[in-house]
Motif scaffolding. Structure first.
Motif, PDB file in Angstrom:
ATOM      1  N   UNK A  44       7.568   8.044   1.334  1.00  9.78           N
ATOM      2  CA  UNK A  44       7.815   6.647   1.708  1.00  9.78           C
ATOM      3  C   UNK A  44       6.990   6.230   2.923  1.00  9.78           C
ATOM      4  N   UNK A  45       6.884   7.116   3.905  1.00 11.34           N
ATOM      5  CA  UNK A  45       6.110   6.808   5.114  1.00 11.34           C
ATOM      6  C   UNK A  45       4.633   6.632   4.772  1.00 11.34           C
ATOM      7  N   UNK A  46       4.096   7.560   3.985  1.00  8.20           N
ATOM      8  CA  UNK A  46       2.688   7.464   3.602  1.00  8.20           C
ATOM      9  C   UNK A  46       2.445   6.247   2.713  1.00  8.20           C
ATOM     10  N   UNK A  47       3.408   5.931   1.839  1.00 13.77           N
ATOM     11  CA  UNK A  47       3.296   4.739   1.007  1.00 13.77           C
ATOM     12  C   UNK A  47       3.281   3.467   1.844  1.00 13.77           C
ATOM     13  N   UNK A  48       4.109   3.436   2.895  1.00 17.67           N
ATOM     14  CA  UNK A  48       4.152   2.271   3.782  1.00 17.67           C
ATOM     15  C   UNK A  48       2.838   2.118   4.552  1.00 17.67           C
ATOM     16  N   UNK A  49       2.252   3.253   4.931  1.00 22.48           N
ATOM     17  CA  UNK A  49       0.967   3.208   5.634  1.00 22.48           C
ATOM     18  C   UNK A  49      -0.116   2.631   4.723  1.00 22.48           C
ATOM     19  N   UNK A  50      -0.115   3.071   3.466  1.00 20.73           N
ATOM     20  CA  UNK A  50      -1.094   2.550   2.500  1.00 20.73           C
ATOM     21  C   UNK A  50      -0.901   1.054   2.302  1.00 20.73           C
ATOM     22  N   UNK A  51       0.339   0.624   2.195  1.00 24.43           N
ATOM     23  CA  UNK A  51       0.619  -0.801   2.011  1.00 24.43           C
ATOM     24  C   UNK A  51       0.118  -1.602   3.197  1.00 24.43           C
ATOM     25  N   UNK A  52       0.294  -1.043   4.399  1.00 19.71           N
ATOM     26  CA  UNK A  52      -0.163  -1.724   5.607  1.00 19.71           C
ATOM     27  C   UNK A  52      -1.688  -1.787   5.671  1.00 19.71           C
ATOM     28  N   UNK A  53      -2.342  -0.698   5.305  1.00 14.85           N
ATOM     29  CA  UNK A  53      -3.804  -0.645   5.378  1.00 14.85           C
ATOM     30  C   UNK A  53      -4.469  -1.568   4.369  1.00 14.85           C
ATOM     31  N   UNK A  54      -3.848  -1.723   3.216  1.00 15.40           N
ATOM     32  CA  UNK A  54      -4.450  -2.547   2.156  1.00 15.40           C
ATOM     33  C   UNK A  54      -4.059  -4.020   2.278  1.00 15.40           C
TER      34      UNK A  54
END
Length: 244
Positions: A44-54
């Motif tokens: 979930x944390x890594x998914x949230x980071x990806x969402x933020x970066x994109x």
């Protein structure tokens, strides 16, 4: 060596029925529950980071779909950052697939009364890592094709993938061998695999009713169902031991 044999003789194996497999998986899940939650938090944390970066804003996209009132003409890929998000999310799913294998490894340690360590969660990055990634890619392609045929086919296709990860872990074979062996076993026992997979996914998705936190608590259950199915049809595996 005697200690290894003593542990190896312990553990339960479910009967070859949907009810027995799910019951066995539920008992196993209670033993690795906290580690399963940790794996989901990492995801979930890594998914949230990806969402933020994109720059992909899922909440805004859902709001836009609702305001448009025409879901059939709404293009998901037209949302800002969505193509990149899908690409990076797919890559993340591949790179984290060894974590799912780690949960299966922990489940077997719990079943055979071996002490569980936090580092066990990452065993898939040391044991058959490349083939785990290849299998995850193949399974993802198969699932995507099934989903593209109007969702329903995935229910009937996914049971054929349920033994892949345990076979890769405990038998250390190639991705294609794992896929082939899983397919051959499932086709001879399809009813039980279909039932166990369907119920397993229902229970894994049950956390949705509790929103985000709930899905973290229940989603990993399906991987324990994979282990229970392996035990039912291939027997309780010997515990893999690694030198520190």
């Amino acid at each position: 060596m005697s200690e290894f044999n003593e542990f190896d003789q312990q553990g339960s194996v479910p009967e070859k029925s949907t009810g027995s497999v799910i019951s066995h998986a539920f008992e196993m899940y209670k033993g690795i529950f906290l580690y399963a939650v940790v794996a989901m938090i990492i995801y979930s944390i890594l998914g949230a980071i990806i969402q933020s970066l994109t720059g992909m804003n899922s909440a805004a996209m859902i709001e836009e779909m609702r305001d448009s009132g025409d879901f059939s003409n709404f293009s998901v890929f037209s949302a800002p950052g969505m193509p990149l998000y899908f690409g990076l999310s797919g890559l993340l799913g591949l790179l984290l697939s060894p974590l799912y294998v780690g949960l299966i490894y922990m489940t077997n340690k719990y079943n055979t009364k071996n002490p569980i360590e936090f580092s066990d969660l990452f065993i898939g990055y040391k044991q058959n890592f490349v083939n785990i990634l290849i299998y995850a890619l193949l399974a993802g392609i198969i699932s995507t094709v099934a989903l593209s045929l109007c969702v329903l086919p995935i229910i009937f296709v996914y049971p054929f993938l349920m033994l892949g990860y345990p076979i890769l872990l405990f038998e250390n074979v190639s991705a294609t061998e794992a896929l082939g062996k899983s397919f051959n076993i499932v086709k001879e026992n399809y009813g039980v695999f279909l039932g166990a997979t369907f119920v397993g996914f229902l229970l894994s998705m049950a956390g949705i009713v509790l929103c985000f936190i709930g899905i973290i608590l229940t989603a990993p259950f399906i991987f324990v169902v994979m282990y229970s199915l392996y035990c039912a049809y291939l027997g309780k595996p010997r515990q893999i031991m690694f030198n520190k």
